[in-house]
Write a protein that holds these residues in place. Sequence first.
Motif, PDB file in Angstrom:
ATOM      1  N   THR A  40     -53.550 -69.678   4.303  1.00 53.00           N
ATOM      2  CA  THR A  40     -53.443 -68.804   3.129  1.00 53.00           C
ATOM      3  C   THR A  40     -53.787 -67.354   3.507  1.00 53.00           C
ATOM      4  O   THR A  40     -53.330 -66.421   2.849  1.00 53.00           O
ATOM      5  CB  THR A  40     -54.331 -69.307   1.978  1.00 53.00           C
ATOM      6  OG1 THR A  40     -55.673 -69.487   2.445  1.00 53.00           O
ATOM      7  CG2 THR A  40     -53.805 -70.617   1.425  1.00 53.00           C
ATOM      8  N   ALA A  41     -54.553 -67.158   4.592  1.00 49.94           N
ATOM      9  CA  ALA A  41     -54.822 -65.793   5.065  1.00 49.94           C
ATOM     10  C   ALA A  41     -53.535 -65.140   5.571  1.00 49.94           C
ATOM     11  O   ALA A  41     -53.325 -63.942   5.392  1.00 49.94           O
ATOM     12  CB  ALA A  41     -55.872 -65.811   6.167  1.00 49.94           C
ATOM     13  N   GLU A  42     -52.668 -65.919   6.217  1.00 46.86           N
ATOM     14  CA  GLU A  42     -51.389 -65.364   6.683  1.00 46.86           C
ATOM     15  C   GLU A  42     -50.536 -64.910   5.500  1.00 46.86           C
ATOM     16  O   GLU A  42     -49.861 -63.875   5.571  1.00 46.86           O
ATOM     17  CB  GLU A  42     -50.637 -66.403   7.515  1.00 46.86           C
ATOM     18  CG  GLU A  42     -51.286 -66.705   8.869  1.00 46.86           C
ATOM     19  CD  GLU A  42     -50.587 -67.873   9.589  1.00 46.86           C
ATOM     20  OE1 GLU A  42     -49.484 -67.653  10.101  1.00 46.86           O
ATOM     21  OE2 GLU A  42     -51.150 -68.988   9.604  1.00 46.86           O
ATOM     22  N   LEU A  43     -50.547 -65.689   4.440  1.00 41.63           N
ATOM     23  CA  LEU A  43     -49.798 -65.292   3.238  1.00 41.63           C
ATOM     24  C   LEU A  43     -50.362 -63.981   2.691  1.00 41.63           C
ATOM     25  O   LEU A  43     -49.628 -63.070   2.303  1.00 41.63           O
ATOM     26  CB  LEU A  43     -49.883 -66.386   2.164  1.00 41.63           C
ATOM     27  CG  LEU A  43     -49.399 -67.783   2.564  1.00 41.63           C
ATOM     28  CD1 LEU A  43     -49.547 -68.745   1.377  1.00 41.63           C
ATOM     29  CD2 LEU A  43     -47.952 -67.756   3.041  1.00 41.63           C
ATOM     30  N   ALA A  68     -59.527 -60.019  -1.508  1.00 37.59           N
ATOM     31  CA  ALA A  68     -58.185 -60.211  -0.938  1.00 37.59           C
ATOM     32  C   ALA A  68     -57.093 -59.618  -1.820  1.00 37.59           C
ATOM     33  O   ALA A  68     -57.323 -59.240  -2.966  1.00 37.59           O
ATOM     34  CB  ALA A  68     -57.931 -61.702  -0.721  1.00 37.59           C
ATOM     35  N   THR A  69     -55.882 -59.567  -1.242  1.00 37.33           N
ATOM     36  CA  THR A  69     -54.695 -59.072  -1.957  1.00 37.33           C
ATOM     37  C   THR A  69     -54.134 -60.132  -2.894  1.00 37.33           C
ATOM     38  O   THR A  69     -53.673 -59.834  -3.988  1.00 37.33           O
ATOM     39  CB  THR A  69     -53.616 -58.668  -0.925  1.00 37.33           C
ATOM     40  OG1 THR A  69     -54.109 -57.557  -0.176  1.00 37.33           O
ATOM     41  CG2 THR A  69     -52.308 -58.300  -1.594  1.00 37.33           C
ATOM     42  N   LEU A  70     -54.144 -61.372  -2.418  1.00 35.14           N
ATOM     43  CA  LEU A  70     -53.615 -62.490  -3.211  1.00 35.14           C
ATOM     44  C   LEU A  70     -54.749 -63.387  -3.689  1.00 35.14           C
ATOM     45  O   LEU A  70     -55.795 -63.480  -3.043  1.00 35.14           O
ATOM     46  CB  LEU A  70     -52.692 -63.373  -2.358  1.00 35.14           C
ATOM     47  CG  LEU A  70     -51.404 -62.782  -1.806  1.00 35.14           C
ATOM     48  CD1 LEU A  70     -50.697 -63.835  -0.951  1.00 35.14           C
ATOM     49  CD2 LEU A  70     -50.493 -62.307  -2.931  1.00 35.14           C
ATOM     50  N   CYS A  71     -54.492 -64.117  -4.769  1.00 37.80           N
ATOM     51  CA  CYS A  71     -55.242 -65.325  -5.055  1.00 37.80           C
ATOM     52  C   CYS A  71     -54.348 -66.478  -4.599  1.00 37.80           C
ATOM     53  O   CYS A  71     -53.172 -66.544  -4.982  1.00 37.80           O
ATOM     54  CB  CYS A  71     -55.533 -65.477  -6.539  1.00 37.80           C
ATOM     55  SG  CYS A  71     -56.581 -64.188  -7.217  1.00 37.80           S
ATOM     56  N   THR A  72     -54.883 -67.350  -3.772  1.00 35.33           N
ATOM     57  CA  THR A  72     -54.119 -68.512  -3.314  1.00 35.33           C
ATOM     58  C   THR A  72     -54.890 -69.767  -3.698  1.00 35.33           C
ATOM     59  O   THR A  72     -56.027 -69.959  -3.261  1.00 35.33           O
ATOM     60  CB  THR A  72     -53.904 -68.466  -1.791  1.00 35.33           C
ATOM     61  OG1 THR A  72     -55.161 -68.264  -1.144  1.00 35.33           O
ATOM     62  CG2 THR A  72     -52.956 -67.335  -1.402  1.00 35.33           C
ATOM     63  N   SER A  73     -54.291 -70.594  -4.533  1.00 31.41           N
ATOM     64  CA  SER A  73     -55.003 -71.735  -5.104  1.00 31.41           C
ATOM     65  C   SER A  73     -54.215 -73.003  -4.770  1.00 31.41           C
ATOM     66  O   SER A  73     -53.074 -73.150  -5.197  1.00 31.41           O
ATOM     67  CB  SER A  73     -55.145 -71.553  -6.613  1.00 31.41           C
ATOM     68  OG  SER A  73     -55.713 -70.275  -6.893  1.00 31.41           O
ATOM     69  N   ILE A  82     -59.546 -67.926  -2.911  1.00 27.41           N
ATOM     70  CA  ILE A  82     -59.652 -66.828  -1.934  1.00 27.41           C
ATOM     71  C   ILE A  82     -58.921 -67.232  -0.653  1.00 27.41           C
ATOM     72  O   ILE A  82     -59.233 -68.268  -0.063  1.00 27.41           O
ATOM     73  CB  ILE A  82     -61.133 -66.530  -1.614  1.00 27.41           C
ATOM     74  CG1 ILE A  82     -61.890 -66.160  -2.901  1.00 27.41           C
ATOM     75  CG2 ILE A  82     -61.244 -65.408  -0.582  1.00 27.41           C
ATOM     76  CD1 ILE A  82     -63.407 -66.062  -2.712  1.00 27.41           C
ATOM     77  N   PRO A  83     -57.964 -66.427  -0.208  1.00 31.13           N
ATOM     78  CA  PRO A  83     -57.247 -66.743   1.032  1.00 31.13           C
ATOM     79  C   PRO A  83     -58.210 -66.857   2.210  1.00 31.13           C
ATOM     80  O   PRO A  83     -59.198 -66.117   2.282  1.00 31.13           O
ATOM     81  CB  PRO A  83     -56.299 -65.547   1.214  1.00 31.13           C
ATOM     82  CG  PRO A  83     -56.142 -64.970  -0.149  1.00 31.13           C
ATOM     83  CD  PRO A  83     -57.447 -65.204  -0.847  1.00 31.13           C
ATOM     84  N   SER A  96     -50.529 -72.133  -5.452  1.00 33.86           N
ATOM     85  CA  SER A  96     -50.266 -71.095  -6.444  1.00 33.86           C
ATOM     86  C   SER A  96     -50.640 -69.752  -5.831  1.00 33.86           C
ATOM     87  O   SER A  96     -51.721 -69.611  -5.253  1.00 33.86           O
ATOM     88  CB  SER A  96     -51.099 -71.324  -7.704  1.00 33.86           C
ATOM     89  OG  SER A  96     -50.796 -72.584  -8.245  1.00 33.86           O
ATOM     90  N   ILE A  97     -49.729 -68.810  -5.960  1.00 33.33           N
ATOM     91  CA  ILE A  97     -49.913 -67.495  -5.339  1.00 33.33           C
ATOM     92  C   ILE A  97     -49.820 -66.438  -6.425  1.00 33.33           C
ATOM     93  O   ILE A  97     -48.790 -66.295  -7.080  1.00 33.33           O
ATOM     94  CB  ILE A  97     -48.828 -67.252  -4.275  1.00 33.33           C
ATOM     95  CG1 ILE A  97     -48.892 -68.343  -3.201  1.00 33.33           C
ATOM     96  CG2 ILE A  97     -48.980 -65.865  -3.658  1.00 33.33           C
ATOM     97  CD1 ILE A  97     -47.621 -68.482  -2.401  1.00 33.33           C
TER      98      ILE A  97
END
Length: 277
Positions: A40-43, A68-73, A82-83, A96-97
């Motif tokens: 998810t850090a790569e995303l 982070a820039t994204l929320c990745t769930s 958190i990515p 979910s992004i």
Amino acid sequence: MEQIESLKTSQQIGLMREAGLVVAGALAVVRGLVAPGVSTAELNDAAYSCITDAGAKPSFLGYRDFPATLCTSVNEEIVHGIPSARRVLRDGDMVSIDCGAIVDGWHGDSAITVPVGEVRPQLARLIEVCTDAMWAGIAAAKVGGHLSDISAAVERAVKHAANKQGNSDRYGIVRGYGGHGIGTRLHEDPYLSNYGKAGRGPLLATGTVLAIEPMITLGSASTRELADGWTVVSKDGSAAAHTEHTFALTEDGVFVLTQPDGGSAQLGEAASGLCQG
Ligand code: MG
Ligand code: MG
């Protein structure tokens, strides 16, 4: 009664459209990267590059110290994940992004849920139900209508899907989290519930801009927050989907700021019907 915090001019909506397109572009890139073995850090890093290359700023980075820039769930995580380089996606997961960007001080906010590799049919259906409910909510928004018309349409769509013949899945409409006004701040009034009776809450007027974001689980509507202080998971561990768009009510009807075509493909006749009255 809670009011729409601020109505936007067409010029301001134009700037929000630019922010919306940056978000749409970032999500399209990130969607294409989702695969087993990707972290998810790569995303997150890809989204950061998309947003900053476009001359925009990430909405979430630093928001209440979000890192982070994204929320990745992932899976039972509903929102605000958190990515992490340690969170590597596996075949059969879903993620979910959620992404936001700022252009000239104006925000766009949108989320998608993406299957990772081959997912069980139940998860694919869950993503579809959540996405359809979001579009039903957007289609129910019109000038002169009430805020809760949108909420009721989301709830109705989810219940309709649950009652469909041959579908034995159970859906929980997540309590305590929902959509919001949006503008020069990521979260403005009013709060937009994903369930409720129609005909309540503030009147929708030209210049209303809202982020709609249903969160649907395959079980419980209740949540708990993890020890990281951010990640919200379903209480019963059931998988959750989350989809979001930012849309505006204009003189020409509903315009989805975070969808490249403005929502015309999904809204189609519903949108032109709203234009007429
Ligand atoms: Mg969002
Ligand atoms: Mg939002």
